[in-house]
Enzyme design. Structure first.
Site, PDB file in Angstrom:
ATOM      1  N   GLY A 100       0.827  -1.203   0.000  1.00 19.77           N
ATOM      2  CA  GLY A 100       0.000   0.000   0.000  1.00 19.77           C
ATOM      3  C   GLY A 100       0.857   1.247   0.000  1.00 19.77           C
ATOM      4  O   GLY A 100       2.065   1.207   0.261  1.00 19.77           O
ATOM      5  N   LYS A 101       0.191   2.359  -0.317  1.00 21.91           N
ATOM      6  CA  LYS A 101       0.842   3.662  -0.323  1.00 21.91           C
ATOM      7  C   LYS A 101       0.072   4.584   0.599  1.00 21.91           C
ATOM      8  O   LYS A 101      -1.145   4.528   0.663  1.00 21.91           O
ATOM      9  CB  LYS A 101       0.876   4.260  -1.736  1.00 21.91           C
ATOM     10  N   GLY A 125       0.383   8.698   2.946  1.00 18.83           N
ATOM     11  CA  GLY A 125       0.974  10.015   2.986  1.00 18.83           C
ATOM     12  C   GLY A 125       2.376  10.024   3.554  1.00 18.83           C
ATOM     13  O   GLY A 125       3.135  10.956   3.326  1.00 18.83           O
ATOM     14  N   PHE A 126       2.764   8.944   4.300  1.00 14.44           N
ATOM     15  CA  PHE A 126       4.077   8.929   4.938  1.00 14.44           C
ATOM     16  C   PHE A 126       5.014   7.899   4.338  1.00 14.44           C
ATOM     17  O   PHE A 126       6.108   7.705   4.809  1.00 14.44           O
ATOM     18  CB  PHE A 126       3.923   8.677   6.446  1.00 14.44           C
ATOM     19  N   GLY A 127       4.614   7.206   3.274  1.00  7.54           N
ATOM     20  CA  GLY A 127       5.519   6.264   2.650  1.00  7.54           C
ATOM     21  C   GLY A 127       4.816   5.033   2.130  1.00  7.54           C
ATOM     22  O   GLY A 127       3.611   4.863   2.287  1.00  7.54           O
ATOM     23  N   LYS A 133       7.732  -0.392   6.258  1.00  2.00           N
ATOM     24  CA  LYS A 133       7.257   0.913   5.810  1.00  2.00           C
ATOM     25  C   LYS A 133       8.456   1.846   5.642  1.00  2.00           C
ATOM     26  O   LYS A 133       9.237   2.058   6.571  1.00  2.00           O
ATOM     27  CB  LYS A 133       6.271   1.511   6.821  1.00  2.00           C
ATOM     28  N   VAL A 166       4.504   0.725   1.864  1.00  4.80           N
ATOM     29  CA  VAL A 166       4.644  -0.446   2.722  1.00  4.80           C
ATOM     30  C   VAL A 166       4.869  -1.669   1.840  1.00  4.80           C
ATOM     31  O   VAL A 166       4.131  -1.889   0.868  1.00  4.80           O
ATOM     32  CB  VAL A 166       3.390  -0.655   3.597  1.00  4.80           C
ATOM     33  N   ASP A 205      -4.362   8.691  14.972  1.00  2.00           N
ATOM     34  CA  ASP A 205      -4.840   8.488  13.586  1.00  2.00           C
ATOM     35  C   ASP A 205      -5.651   7.195  13.502  1.00  2.00           C
ATOM     36  O   ASP A 205      -5.344   6.299  12.721  1.00  2.00           O
ATOM     37  CB  ASP A 205      -3.664   8.447  12.624  1.00  2.00           C
TER      38      ASP A 205
END
Length: 673
Positions: free
Chosen positions: A348-349, A351-353, A371, A355, A467
């Protein structure tokens, strides 16, 4: 006599007007660009043999070439043109991005970005009506953010790289009566025709020796005159490279304001595509010298390979990290475990990088998820790593175990246990997975409530997740809920002020007091309340495509309650039997947890008791204070209390709230204290 003179004068004026009009028309033909007077920038240049080169195989670069004299039109009806050009896209070592024929209000595109932006737009101008650009793209890279259909397509773009029309590259064969594929990134010359008139834009392709097809490849209705209010258009080409590189050439170009007067290119006079193959062998008389040089080169190559290998696996290690030795993994181990962070292992993609899935690092561990988080600040890194390690020491069956980390220059890698069934949001919102039953959803809700209660009350320090949402809830092999993604988590001692200085999270899950009062257990409870409604109703907290109160889930659930139809808010796709009492209890609890007044929200310990029905819900109604009041980083209906001050409207910079993460004052793309 006077009438005759008047008639002669009118004919003379019309003749002068026609001559003037013809002079203003930028009609031209270039069978090679030896004599062309073009405006160029970036890598673009005219080669000695007449090829117009847009890029030269360098990475992260772009080039533009424009006719200096603009196309001017006096009225929308007067705007029409036809053009014919021949291009060649030669692949580099790993493919490349494509080119675009551009109509622009300005020749200055130097502020654009390369890579997938094709040298036309950047992140701020992409999608902006103020760009005043129409382009025909020959795209050879698949960019999911622009909804590309494949890595070999033709598209028509209007102020955005999300094409208004696109199709795989092909041409209509007059002999066979079908469309035949063309590979854009083949190195072979390709003919392109673009015709505009009567608000209809047609695009056709064909190999070099094939006549213009009778049927266009693309045909799109566009009022180009509306896109250029200044009634002045510059014509040209744009090309760009990124990590994918190619050599991009224009071999010939013809243009006319009128389709009937368009001059055909003479393909026999066009310059050849430059060769990028292996060079010829040196003369045999230099054989001895070549052998000596070959030996030196071999030694240098070995040395270079050694240096490259060291750099590839290079890490950042500091003295203070010695105490975290058991939690630190080598970059080489993670690189090998993920097969070089291969795209096939991309989970997956965010906002912070990105995985990536990886194989087990030891016999005692199972498969892992890695990640990769980019950062450009060292300040606070020691504290951040300390908190990562502290998170790895927390033990709870409903938390994704964080196994450790690795540091490189500008990059942090977080290693956690792999969850084989992915994230919960796939089963709520994606069509590739069947929706969960109510019983399964309730079990997952209780799992996450238990994990949060442990983080707030059972851990050695209070842990704020900051979050909480369905995409951060992972499912193990038995589909148990595991709270994950602790990249924004913060610690503080029990009874102490958390003292966070950043407003982070995802729109729809963020409490209204977050920017003024900072994160707290109450803001986590608010996020959990939004999560409760999300799971029960099968929709995200904010849906920009809906209107009125239905746009905001909190308001909509409360409105259903006011209309004595609270069950009507549940996910209509719930499979199997469900308990109406349980659904109503969870929906009411979600509204209680998202109360606009922070002091009126329950603790997670109380939430667990409500869910286990060991404690009854407080007596509330849809008209109770703070219930159903939703503030999207904007005004709060309860301005008096400092707890309920507004989030600054300046944080709200996007209308897309489906999964938009907002971060300020960060260490690692937004992690700061």
């Amino acid at each position: 006599m006077a009438q005759g003179l008047h008639l002669i004068w009118m004919i003379f004026c019309v003749h002068l007007t026609c001559i003037s009009s013809q002079q203003e028309e930028p009609n031209f033909i270039f069978n090679g660009f030896h004599q062309a007077d073009l405006y160029t920038d970036g890598l673009a240049k005219i080669l000695p043999k007449g090829q117009l080169q847009l890029t030269d195989g360098s990475g992260q670069r772009m080039g533009h070439a424009f006719i200096k004299k603009p196309l001017v039109f006096t009225s929308p009806e007067s705007l029409s043109f036809s053009t014919h050009f021949v291009c060649a896209l030669v692949p580099g070592a790993n493919g490349g991005h494509g080119i675009a024929f551009v109509l622009s209000a300005s020749m200055d595109l130097t502020q654009a970005d390369a890579t997938q932006y094709l040298g036309i737009f950047n992140i701020s101008t992409q999608g902006s009506n103020s760009s005043h650009i129409v382009a025909v793209e020959l795209d050879t890279a698949l960019s999911s953010e622009f909804d590309d259909i494949n890595n070999n397509h033709v598209g028509i773009d209007v102020n955005s790289l999300i094409s208004v029309a696109s199709t795989p590259a092909s041409y209509f064969s007059e002999i066979e009566g079908i469309n035949k594929d063309i590979k854009l990134l083949s190195g072979d010359p390709i003919q392109v025709w673009v015709d505009y008139g009567g608000s209809l834009l047609n695009v056709s392709l064909a190999p070099l020796k094939i006549k213009k097809p009778s049927q266009p490849l693309l045909s799109q209705s566009i009022n180009i005159s509306e896109i250029f209010p200044g009634r002045k258009i510059f014509l040209g080409f744009s090309g760009a490279t990124g990590t994918l590189v190619s050599y991009q050439y224009i071999l010939g170009w013809s243009f006319s304001r009128r389709k009937v007067s368009l001059q055909s290119l003479d393909v026999t006079k066009l310059p050849k595509v430059p060769s990028h193959g292996a060079k010829k062998k040196r003369p045999s008389t230099l054989l001895i010298v070549l052998l000596i040089l070959l030996a030196i080169i071999g030694l240098l190559a070995l040395g270079g390979a050694y240096v490259y290998r060291r750099r590839m696996y290079a890490e950042v290690r500091e003295e203070w990290e010695k105490e975290y030795g058991p939690h630190r993994f080598s970059y080489k181990a993670l690189y090998n475990a993920t097969k070089g962070f291969h795209k096939d292992g991309l989970l997956g993609k965010g906002g912070f990088g990105n995985v990536y899935k990886g194989k087990a690092l030891s016999s005692s561990n199972g498969e892992i998820a890695v990640k990769r988080v980019s950062h450009d600040a060292e300040e606070g890194m020691k504290q951040f790593v300390a908190e990562i390690v502290s998170m790895g020491n927390l033990k709870h069956k409903n938390m994704v175990p964080l196994l450790g980390y690795c540091r490189r220059k500008g990059e942090l890698l977080l290693v956690s246990e792999y969850m084989p069934n992915g994230s919960l949001d796939r089963y709520l919102f994606h069509q590739d997975k069947p929706p969960f039953s109510w019983r399964r959803r309730l079990v997952i809700i209780k799992d996450i409530a238990s994990a949060l209660n442990y983080m707030h009350t059972g851990a050695p320090q209070v842990v704020l997740h900051r979050d909480i949402k369905a995409s951060n809830v992972m499912l193990d092999a038995e589909f148990n809920g595991r709270l994950g993604d602790f990249g924004m988590a913060r610690f503080h001692d029990h009874g102490a002020d958390p003292a966070t200085t950043s407003a982070v999270g995802t729109i729809g899950y963020m409490a209204p007091e977050l920017s003024t009062m900072g994160a707290s257990t109450e803001t986590d409870v608010y996020g959990f309340g939004a999560f409760l409604l999300e799971v029960t109703c099968g929709r995200r907290p904010v849906e920009p495509g809906l209107e009125g109160e239905r746009r905001f889930l909190v308001q909509w659930v409360c409105q259903c309650w006011r209309m004595a139809s609270l069950l009507g808010a549940r996910d209509a796709r719930l499979r199997g039997e469900f308990s109406a009492e349980e659904v109503e209890m969870v929906l009411k609890l979600g509204l209680i947890c998202t109360n606009a007044v922070a002091e009126m929200r329950p603790s997670m310990e109380e939430v667990v008791q409500y869910l286990n029905e060991s404690l009854k819900l407080p007596d509330i109604s849809p008209n109770s204070t703070g219930i159903g009041s939703f503030s999207l980083l904007g005004s709060n209906p309860f301005p008096a209390s400092p707890i309920t001050k507004n989030l600054s409207a300046s944080f709200y910079t996007s209308s897309s709230a489906n999964d938009t993460t907002f971060v300020t004052h960060s260490i690692v793309h937004g992690h700061g204290r």
